[in-house]
Design a protein around this motif. Structure first.
Motif, PDB file in Angstrom:
ATOM      1  N   VAL A   6       0.708  -1.344   0.079  1.00 16.97           N
ATOM      2  CA  VAL A   6       0.041   0.028   0.084  1.00 16.97           C
ATOM      3  C   VAL A   6       0.931   1.111   0.050  1.00 16.97           C
ATOM      4  O   VAL A   6       1.732   1.419   0.768  1.00 16.97           O
ATOM      5  CB  VAL A   6      -1.086   0.123   1.550  1.00 16.97           C
ATOM      6  CG1 VAL A   6      -1.892   1.165   1.209  1.00 16.97           C
ATOM      7  CG2 VAL A   6      -1.871  -1.145   1.397  1.00 16.97           C
ATOM      8  N   ARG A 101       0.156   1.462 -10.014  1.00 14.53           N
ATOM      9  CA  ARG A 101      -1.211   0.887 -10.148  1.00 14.53           C
ATOM     10  C   ARG A 101      -0.971  -0.447 -11.099  1.00 14.53           C
ATOM     11  O   ARG A 101      -1.313  -1.621 -10.820  1.00 14.53           O
ATOM     12  CB  ARG A 101      -2.042   1.620 -10.872  1.00 14.53           C
ATOM     13  CG  ARG A 101      -2.929   2.559  -9.860  1.00 14.53           C
ATOM     14  CD  ARG A 101      -4.029   3.456 -10.441  1.00 14.53           C
ATOM     15  NE  ARG A 101      -5.294   2.318 -11.044  1.00 14.53           N
ATOM     16  CZ  ARG A 101      -6.167   2.000 -10.268  1.00 14.53           C
ATOM     17  NH1 ARG A 101      -6.183   2.488  -9.162  1.00 14.53           N
ATOM     18  NH2 ARG A 101      -6.861   1.448 -10.816  1.00 14.53           N
ATOM     19  N   LEU A 106      -1.433  -0.962  -3.976  1.00  9.09           N
ATOM     20  CA  LEU A 106      -3.004  -0.365  -3.603  1.00  9.09           C
ATOM     21  C   LEU A 106      -2.565   1.100  -3.409  1.00  9.09           C
ATOM     22  O   LEU A 106      -1.602   1.400  -2.759  1.00  9.09           O
ATOM     23  CB  LEU A 106      -3.509  -0.983  -2.280  1.00  9.09           C
ATOM     24  CG  LEU A 106      -4.043  -2.427  -2.560  1.00  9.09           C
ATOM     25  CD1 LEU A 106      -4.593  -2.799  -1.408  1.00  9.09           C
ATOM     26  CD2 LEU A 106      -4.910  -2.439  -3.914  1.00  9.09           C
ATOM     27  N   ALA A 108      -3.313   5.130  -2.079  1.00 12.01           N
ATOM     28  CA  ALA A 108      -3.963   5.832  -1.306  1.00 12.01           C
ATOM     29  C   ALA A 108      -3.689   7.124  -1.093  1.00 12.01           C
ATOM     30  O   ALA A 108      -2.403   7.654  -1.351  1.00 12.01           O
ATOM     31  CB  ALA A 108      -4.167   5.359   0.147  1.00 12.01           C
ATOM     32  N   ASP A 129     -11.860   7.845  -9.416  1.00 10.73           N
ATOM     33  CA  ASP A 129     -11.980   6.318  -9.139  1.00 10.73           C
ATOM     34  C   ASP A 129     -10.458   5.724  -9.326  1.00 10.73           C
ATOM     35  O   ASP A 129     -10.158   4.703  -9.198  1.00 10.73           O
ATOM     36  CB  ASP A 129     -12.605   5.387 -10.052  1.00 10.73           C
ATOM     37  CG  ASP A 129     -14.088   5.749  -9.964  1.00 10.73           C
ATOM     38  OD1 ASP A 129     -14.661   6.081  -8.727  1.00 10.73           O
ATOM     39  OD2 ASP A 129     -14.826   6.001 -11.029  1.00 10.73           O
ATOM     40  N   PHE A 131      -7.819   6.190  -7.030  1.00 10.06           N
ATOM     41  CA  PHE A 131      -7.132   5.743  -5.746  1.00 10.06           C
ATOM     42  C   PHE A 131      -7.995   4.779  -5.176  1.00 10.06           C
ATOM     43  O   PHE A 131      -9.228   5.051  -5.123  1.00 10.06           O
ATOM     44  CB  PHE A 131      -6.858   6.977  -4.723  1.00 10.06           C
ATOM     45  CG  PHE A 131      -5.804   7.792  -5.346  1.00 10.06           C
ATOM     46  CD1 PHE A 131      -4.492   7.366  -5.144  1.00 10.06           C
ATOM     47  CD2 PHE A 131      -5.980   8.906  -6.070  1.00 10.06           C
ATOM     48  CE1 PHE A 131      -3.596   8.529  -5.572  1.00 10.06           C
ATOM     49  CE2 PHE A 131      -5.121   9.787  -6.346  1.00 10.06           C
ATOM     50  CZ  PHE A 131      -3.864   9.776  -6.361  1.00 10.06           C
ATOM     51  N   ASP A 132      -7.331   3.629  -4.500  1.00  8.20           N
ATOM     52  CA  ASP A 132      -8.315   2.755  -3.629  1.00  8.20           C
ATOM     53  C   ASP A 132      -8.892   3.231  -2.459  1.00  8.20           C
ATOM     54  O   ASP A 132     -10.148   2.822  -2.310  1.00  8.20           O
ATOM     55  CB  ASP A 132      -7.358   1.675  -3.168  1.00  8.20           C
ATOM     56  CG  ASP A 132      -6.817   0.930  -4.384  1.00  8.20           C
ATOM     57  OD1 ASP A 132      -7.265   0.128  -5.030  1.00  8.20           O
ATOM     58  OD2 ASP A 132      -5.671   1.275  -4.870  1.00  8.20           O
ATOM     59  N   ILE A 133      -8.418   4.238  -1.925  1.00  7.56           N
ATOM     60  CA  ILE A 133      -8.968   4.697  -0.897  1.00  7.56           C
ATOM     61  C   ILE A 133      -8.419   6.242  -0.535  1.00  7.56           C
ATOM     62  O   ILE A 133      -7.219   6.578  -0.714  1.00  7.56           O
ATOM     63  CB  ILE A 133      -9.047   3.885   0.644  1.00  7.56           C
ATOM     64  CG1 ILE A 133      -9.590   4.851   1.627  1.00  7.56           C
ATOM     65  CG2 ILE A 133      -7.548   3.618   0.868  1.00  7.56           C
ATOM     66  CD1 ILE A 133      -9.701   4.148   2.968  1.00  7.56           C
ATOM     67  N   THR A 134      -9.096   7.136  -0.228  1.00  8.19           N
ATOM     68  CA  THR A 134      -8.698   8.488   0.084  1.00  8.19           C
ATOM     69  C   THR A 134      -9.083   8.947   1.310  1.00  8.19           C
ATOM     70  O   THR A 134     -10.349   8.891   1.990  1.00  8.19           O
ATOM     71  CB  THR A 134      -9.011   9.552  -0.933  1.00  8.19           C
ATOM     72  OG1 THR A 134     -10.454   9.782  -1.148  1.00  8.19           O
ATOM     73  CG2 THR A 134      -8.434   9.478  -2.108  1.00  8.19           C
ATOM     74  N   HIS A 155      -8.975  -0.356   5.394  1.00  8.35           N
ATOM     75  CA  HIS A 155      -9.737  -0.718   4.300  1.00  8.35           C
ATOM     76  C   HIS A 155      -9.110  -1.675   3.343  1.00  8.35           C
ATOM     77  O   HIS A 155      -9.638  -2.154   2.662  1.00  8.35           O
ATOM     78  CB  HIS A 155      -9.861   0.795   3.719  1.00  8.35           C
ATOM     79  CG  HIS A 155     -10.310   0.606   2.230  1.00  8.35           C
ATOM     80  ND1 HIS A 155     -11.778   0.834   1.917  1.00  8.35           N
ATOM     81  CD2 HIS A 155      -9.997   0.713   1.012  1.00  8.35           C
ATOM     82  CE1 HIS A 155     -12.258   0.719   0.525  1.00  8.35           C
ATOM     83  NE2 HIS A 155     -10.845   0.643   0.002  1.00  8.35           N
ATOM     84  N   CYS A 156      -7.459  -1.638   3.278  1.00 10.67           N
ATOM     85  CA  CYS A 156      -7.013  -2.396   2.354  1.00 10.67           C
ATOM     86  C   CYS A 156      -6.466  -3.757   2.850  1.00 10.67           C
ATOM     87  O   CYS A 156      -5.967  -4.464   2.066  1.00 10.67           O
ATOM     88  CB  CYS A 156      -5.640  -1.727   2.018  1.00 10.67           C
ATOM     89  SG  CYS A 156      -5.720  -0.114   1.168  1.00 10.67           S
TER      90      CYS A 156
END
Length: 228
Positions: A6, A101, A106, A108, A129, A131-134, A155-156
């Motif tokens: 990550v 990517r 992953l 973030a 869409d 990033f996997d999470i922000t 989350h990951c």
């Protein structure tokens, strides 16, 4: 791919060349709120904090709830005017992130920006869409509290040793350390490298593309592990 699974990035001063606009907007908001002007270096020293925390550091004796709201309004109004033409990504950022990517990392973002502000700039880049999470400062704890990183890890489905934080401020590196996550410092953002090195980042880079070669170099010395 290295042991890292990550990659967590700060936004302003790490991915995007926006430090000058942030400093200008802080000065304009201070002037409009009748506050004394502060040296640019001191203003850069609070970049990365959520705005209420930043105001409390810069103006500890005046940071009432009313002042913070007025300051926030003035700051946002001026910054949005400057952002009519969005701040540019630093050279090499778009290419490197796409490579990360493709390599299976992953991705973030952990930022002191508010959610509305980050969503706006992500849309401007076509990265809604990407990033996997922000995570943003107004929906969790402000840096250097580790909660942003902890929420990203949850989350990951990753452990702290599987993540890497990349940032340009002491708050980024402090947050990473408190979460048990390694960090990389960038020298081209808000704060000088000699200050960032006090927080013992794994590496320091002068250009974003150097992160690619550094990750490739550690891939040969670390054991691959799966997230989860």
């Amino acid at each position: 791919m290295s042991n890292y699974q990550v990659l967590i990035f700060d936004w302003d001063g790490t991915l995007v060349d926006s430090i000058g606009r942030i400093v200008e907007s802080i000065h304009v908001a201070a002037r409009n709120c009748g506050l004394p002007q502060i040296d640019d270096g001191l203003v850069k020293g609070i970049i990365g904090l959520a705005l209420p925390e930043a105001i409390a550091v810069l103006y500890p004796d005046q940071a009432t709830i009313g002042l913070i709201e007025d300051f926030r309004h003035c700051y946002s109004e001026h910054y949005l005017a400057l952002e009519t033409e969005p701040s540019a990504l630093y050279p090499g950022v778009a290419e490197a992130l796409s490579e990360f990517r493709d390599a299976g990392y992953l991705l973030a973002v952990a930022t002191g920006k508010g959610r509305r502000g980050l969503d706006r700039v992500l849309a401007g880049q076509g990265w809604e869409d990407f990033f996997d999470i922000t995570r943003c400062a107004d929906e969790t704890a402000s840096k250097p509290d580790p909660r942003m990183v902890q929420e990203i890890l949850a989350h990951c489905g990753a452990r702290p040793e599987q993540a890497l934080m990349v940032g340009d401020s002491v708050f980024d590196l402090q947050m990473a350390r408190r979460a048990g996550v390694d960090s990389v410092a960038v020298s081209y953002g808000a704060q000088p490298l000699h200050i960032l090195q006090r927080y013992e980042p794994r590496a320091a880079i002068n250009h974003f593309s150097e992160l690619r070669s550094w990750l490739r170099s550690v891939a040969g010395t670390e054991v691959n592990v799966n997230v989860g």
